[in-house]
Design an enzyme around this catalytic site. Structure first.
Site, short mmCIF file in Angstrom:
data_model
loop_
_atom_site.label_atom_id
_atom_site.label_comp_id
_atom_site.label_asym_id
_atom_site.label_seq_id
_atom_site.Cartn_x
_atom_site.Cartn_y
_atom_site.Cartn_z
CB ALA A 272 -1.97 -3.60 0.12
CD GLU A 274 -4.56 0.61 -6.36
OE1 GLU A 274 -3.79 0.35 -5.42
OE2 GLU A 274 -4.56 1.71 -6.95
CG HIS A 307 -7.00 1.75 0.77
ND1 HIS A 307 -6.98 3.09 1.11
CD2 HIS A 307 -6.27 1.66 -0.37
CE1 HIS A 307 -6.28 3.76 0.21
NE2 HIS A 307 -5.83 2.91 -0.70
CD GLU A 308 -4.65 -1.55 -1.37
OE1 GLU A 308 -4.73 -1.22 -2.57
OE2 GLU A 308 -4.05 -0.84 -0.53
CD GLU A 330 -4.02 5.55 -3.61
OE1 GLU A 330 -4.66 5.20 -2.60
OE2 GLU A 330 -3.60 4.72 -4.45
N1 PHE Z 1 -1.91 2.19 -4.68
C1 PHE Z 1 -1.46 1.55 -3.46
C2 PHE Z 1 -2.51 1.88 -2.43
O1 PHE Z 1 -3.48 1.93 -2.32
C3 PHE Z 1 -0.20 2.07 -2.92
C4 PHE Z 1 0.99 1.69 -3.72
C5 PHE Z 1 1.62 2.64 -4.47
C6 PHE Z 1 1.49 0.41 -3.70
C7 PHE Z 1 2.73 2.35 -5.22
C8 PHE Z 1 2.60 0.10 -4.44
C9 PHE Z 1 3.23 1.06 -5.18
O2 PHE Z 1 -2.70 2.40 -1.61
ZN ZN Z 2 -4.76 3.33 -2.35
#
Ligand code: PHE
Ligand code: ZN
Length: 885
Positions: A272, A274, A307-308, A330
């Site tokens: 997903a 954010e 998380h998001e 992250e």
């Molecule tokens: N940032 C997103 C996440 O939380 C992951 C993600 C990275 C989605 C790159 C799409 C492309 O975790």
């Molecule tokens: Zn993330």
């Protein structure tokens, strides 16, 4: 595709970071949306850094430039050039406005990065994915996370084809246009990096909820999905509301826009995203209902929604200075989600699940050719660094620091971090600095954890001195070399520990160095920050049983000369569920060694005996029991081998389970299964979930010693299952046992769920778990199924990912046919979707430790991929590291 390796294979390096010469204060975007072609007009309000004297250079990949003007004047062809994915413009000044118009082709975009079409062209919808560097596929921009701008976005499209138009930020008007078209505008007042931009347009339906934050701000929560899926969004909405409340209560963080949109798509490279005010989810992590989702999937939905949402503070309001700092958002956000999930569910089970994941996914990464620090020093393709190391190990590093500060100290530190860095692009130094400053503690020694790859080995030796009633614990550490990093330094390792007496009670601890207040607790943390250190405990009346690294207080491998009896004692008596499980895992690994070496059965007997007792203990928590009855997985056990024969590892693990099942006994298992099967609740409460979990485990154990009866029971369970959890568990037992009944059940499932893509993914993946010698043929057959396509990441993962990663015995065929098949598909996949191809290629990780004949075959297969012309930068970087890392 423009990221082919021949066009660019240069490395980006952390130590070459420079602040941007040009920034953008405001972006105005207008989209004329269409499935085949979309036009994007962009107006960038530019700011020049007076200290730097570089021409204006903007990123842009695969863009068809239609027009360009600066400060209202169309630019002469000699005033700009667009080469190698960079647009260079002469004569821009501080305060200039650059306007460009480009044409995009969404329906032709199979990489799912930038603007693309989800679903079939007749009824699919348009959406964007920008992290990490997708925005440059949409318009020209300094596409780096330290350029923060405010966005005003206008979407125009045919009203019938695209009734719903969404972008991040607050709504700022909408209306009709000529020719059946309409428009909608969104303004995001919070400056953000380009990777957080998003739009969505199509025929979507919604569910809504009104939310009021603690301080009284009204927020409209809206979840959008295609018509056939909107009925499965209710659980995610509940999870979102719980997440928002939790972040307010736990961290004092509120949401900051009037609307929060969430959208589900079946075509997504990751879990997903954010995007500010417009989260986009892989449907797998948003949709849930009892008929098509398992308990594990429900928990995953809750975790990913949280998380998001949590990213809105840890990631969006405070973002990353550059992609080397990825774990700043992250690792921290995974940690916050882990805390949340622990609060919502059982904290012991959550910790077990997370540590098991770390061992299964991150430890092997850190031990192989792709090993990299949580903050890498260099990369070729940033998309290859969304790894278990950055996410899961990154979270463990935050956990160590949080543990060091204590609950209140960590909250104080986080308040300081947010206050100092709100609206900024920060670094890991900013993070540790704020947390440390707020507590008067120097946390910079922890930076070494971020810079050093590899899993440290922690050894412990204990010595009891009866005459002096002292127990001396000697701890030492050592990290094996990793690619490009042969010298390792000692790290600060917090070791939470306790001492048990022989009756299973915890002893009060009196460490020589203790002050009066800290003395006498039964659990405490010592920090090993040198190669070796000695800790002496006083007033110990009897030789104790040490319990080390409690709660998994540091992401290390513990090498400890526990006696099997000591581990059995901890497994039976530790008051903490996680530590109990941990003792059981260690003991099971020793039992595995017994079987492999034929060197006695001490550990095997101790493990089986302890679990038999727990199985018959009516006070035992049923979910914990299910986990205790599960030995470490094959990937983890393979780490104990010098040269890996995956079939042998598989066979030994099966024997281990068989021994356990025999010890508990066919009758006892049978009785338990019948008692569990009589509960038919489909509720999601902890008790009901626990019963389903244990039911599955008991049936699996039964299948090891009495397959005929177990398969009959599994067939009944499949036919009568009230929920997907029970149905899939039964199907899995039939498939893994290669039962004659599997065929009919699979055919039934295929028909019943033909229209449900997420359920169909499970139909594909369960079949990849056929016993080793049968599976390749099945994978070939499944590729030919009408429902299979290389274009959908979930489908690809459910077939090739599940096979190559979760069925080592079935992937590592002795004739190399598994390697060949994967290698062929990788190059085909690469032409469609480089990110997915690169991730799939990591299934070869560990190949250097295979026994010689498989190793040679694997090398040949990887080399055949590397030899392919026109590989993407993504896949090229992975196979090069695999071969030469
Ligand atoms: N940032 C997103 C996440 O939380 C992951 C993600 C990275 C989605 C790159 C799409 C492309 O975790
Ligand atoms: Zn993330």
């Amino acid at each position: 595709m423009n990221n082919r390796s021949d066009t660019s294979s240069t490395l980006v390096r952390l130590d070459e970071y420079r602040a941007p010469a040009w920034r953008v204060s405001q972006v105005e975007l207008t989209f004329d949306l269409g499935i085949d072609t979309t036009e994007v007009t962009s107006r960038l309000h530019l700011q020049r850094d007076p200290a730097q004297d570089a021409p204006l250079r903007l990123d842009g990949e695969g863009l068809e430039l239609l027009s360009i003007s600066l400060d209202g004047q169309a630019l002469d062809e000699r005033a700009w050039r667009y080469v190698d994915n960079v647009l260079e413009v002469d004569d821009a000044r501080d305060g200039s406005v650059l306007e460009t118009r480009v044409c995009l082709r969404p329906a032709a975009n199979t990489a799912l990065e930038g603007l693309y079409l989800s679903g079939p062209r007749e009824r699919g919808f348009l959406l964007t994915q920008c992290e990490a560097e997708g925005f440059r596929h949409i318009t020209f921009f300094p596409d780096r996370p330290d350029v923060l701008a405010s966005y005003k976005v206008t979407l125009c499209a045919d009203r019938d084809r695209f009734p719903v138009l969404l972008a991040g930020g607050n709504p700022d008007g909408h209306g009709e246009l000529e020719g059946g078209r309409h428009w909608a505008r969104f303004v995001d007042p919070h400056p953000k990096p380009s990777y957080l931009f998003a739009l969505v347009a199509g025929r979507l339906q919604k569910i809504e909820r009104d939310y009021v934050t603690s301080s009284g701000r009204a927020v409209k929560l809206v979840i959008w999905a295609e018509p056939d899926a909107i009925g499965q969004c209710g659980y995610a909405m509940d999870a979102l509301e719980r997440s928002m409340r939790w972040d307010e209560d736990t961290y004092g963080r509120e949401y900051d826009l009037d609307v929060f949109h969430v959208v589900a798509t079946h075509d997504f490279n990751m879990g997903a995203m954010e995007n500010k005010g417009l989260n986009i989810f892989n449907a797998k992590y948003l949709l849930a209902d009892p008929d098509s989702s398992t308990d594990d999937e429900y928990r995953a939905v809750e975790a990913v929604v949280a998380h998001e949402y949590f990213h809105n503070w840890s990631g969006n309001r405070v973002t990353c200075r550059d992609w080397f700092q990825l774990s700043l958002k992250e690792g921290l956000t995974v940690f916050r989600e882990q805390q949340f999930s622990a609060d919502m569910n059982s904290s012991a089970l959550k910790r077990i699940e997370d540590v098991a994941l770390l061992r299964r996914a991150q430890f092997p990464e850190d031990a192989g050719p792709l090993a990299h620090p949580v903050r890498p020093a260099q990369y070729s393709e940033i998309n290859n660094f969304y790894t278990a190391t950055v996410y899961e190990k990154g979270s463990e590093l935050v956990r160590m620091v949080a543990g060091r500060l204590g609950r209140e100290g960590f909250r104080r530190g986080m308040d300081r971090y947010f206050a100092r860095n709100d609206g900024r692009a920060a670094t890991l130094e900013d993070f540790l600095g704020a947390l440390g400053d707020a507590n008067g503690i120097d946390l910079m020694p922890y930076l070494a954890w971020y810079a050093q790859a590899g899993t440290p080995r922690l050894s412990a030796r204990g010595h009891y001195d009866a005459a002096h009633r002292t127990y001396t614990l000697t701890l030492s550490q050592h990290t094996p070399p990793t690619p490009h990093q042969s010298h390792k330094q000692p790290l600060p390792i917090p070791v939470k520990l306790g001492l048990f007496d022989r009756a299973g009670g915890m002893l009060p601890l009196h460490l020589t160095a203790d002050s009066a207040e800290t003395s006498g607790a039964t659990e405490r943390v010592v920090v090993l920050d040198r190669a070796e250190q000695v800790f002496v405990f006083q007033q110990v009346n009897d030789a104790p049983v040490p319990s080390l690294l409690r709660g998994f207080s540091a992401p290390v491998i513990l090498e400890c000369t526990y006696e099997p009896a000591d581990l059995a004692l901890l497994l039976r008596h530790d008051p903490d569920g996680f530590n109990r499980w941990e003792a059981g895992q260690q003991l099971a690994a020793r039992a595995y060694d017994n079987l492999r070496e034929g060197d006695g059965t001490g550990a095997l007997d101790a493990w089986c005996e302890a679990l038999e007792a727990l199985f018959n203990d009516s006070a035992m928590d049923e979910a914990l029991l299910a986990d205790l009855l599960t030995p470490p997985g094959e990937i983890e056990l393979a780490e104990r081998e010098r040269q890996v024969d995956p079939s042998h590892v598989h066979a030994l693990r099966q024997q281990l389970q068989e021994q356990l099942a025999l010890r508990i006994g066919q009758q006892a298992l049978q009785r338990r299964y019948e008692a569990l099967v009589s509960h038919t609740s489909v509720q999601l409460d902890a008790r009901s979930q626990a019963r389903r979990r244990l039911k599955r485990r008991v049936l699996e154990l039964l299948a090891r010693i009495d397959p005929w009866t177990a398969h009959a029971q599994a067939t009944l369970q499949y036919d009568n299952a009230p929920s997907m959890t029970d149905r899939l568990a039964a199907l899995s037992v039939l498939v893994r046992g290669n039962a004659s009944q599997a065929h009919a059940a699979l055919a039934h499932f295929r028909e019943r769920y033909a229209d449900n893509p997420l359920a169909m993914d499970k139909w594909f993946s369960v079949q990849t778990q056929l016993p080793g010698e049968l599976v390749i043929e099945r994978v070939h057959a499944l590729e030919g199924d009408a429902a299979f396509t290389l274009k959908n990441p979930n489908r690809v993962n459910s077939l090739f990912g599940a096979w190559a990663r979760n069925n080592p015995d079935g992937f590592h065929r002795t004739d190399g046919s598994g390697y060949q098949l994967l290698a062929e598909r990788l190059t085909q996949l690469d032409a469609l979707n480089p990110q997915i191809a690169a991730r799939m290629a990591t299934a070869f990780n560990g190949w250097q430790r295979l026994e010689p004949s498989r190793r040679a075959l694997a090398r040949t297969a990887i080399e055949s991929v590397a030899a392919h012309v026109g590989l993407s930068r993504n896949l090229n970087e992975i196979v090069q590291s695999m071969l030469h890392g």
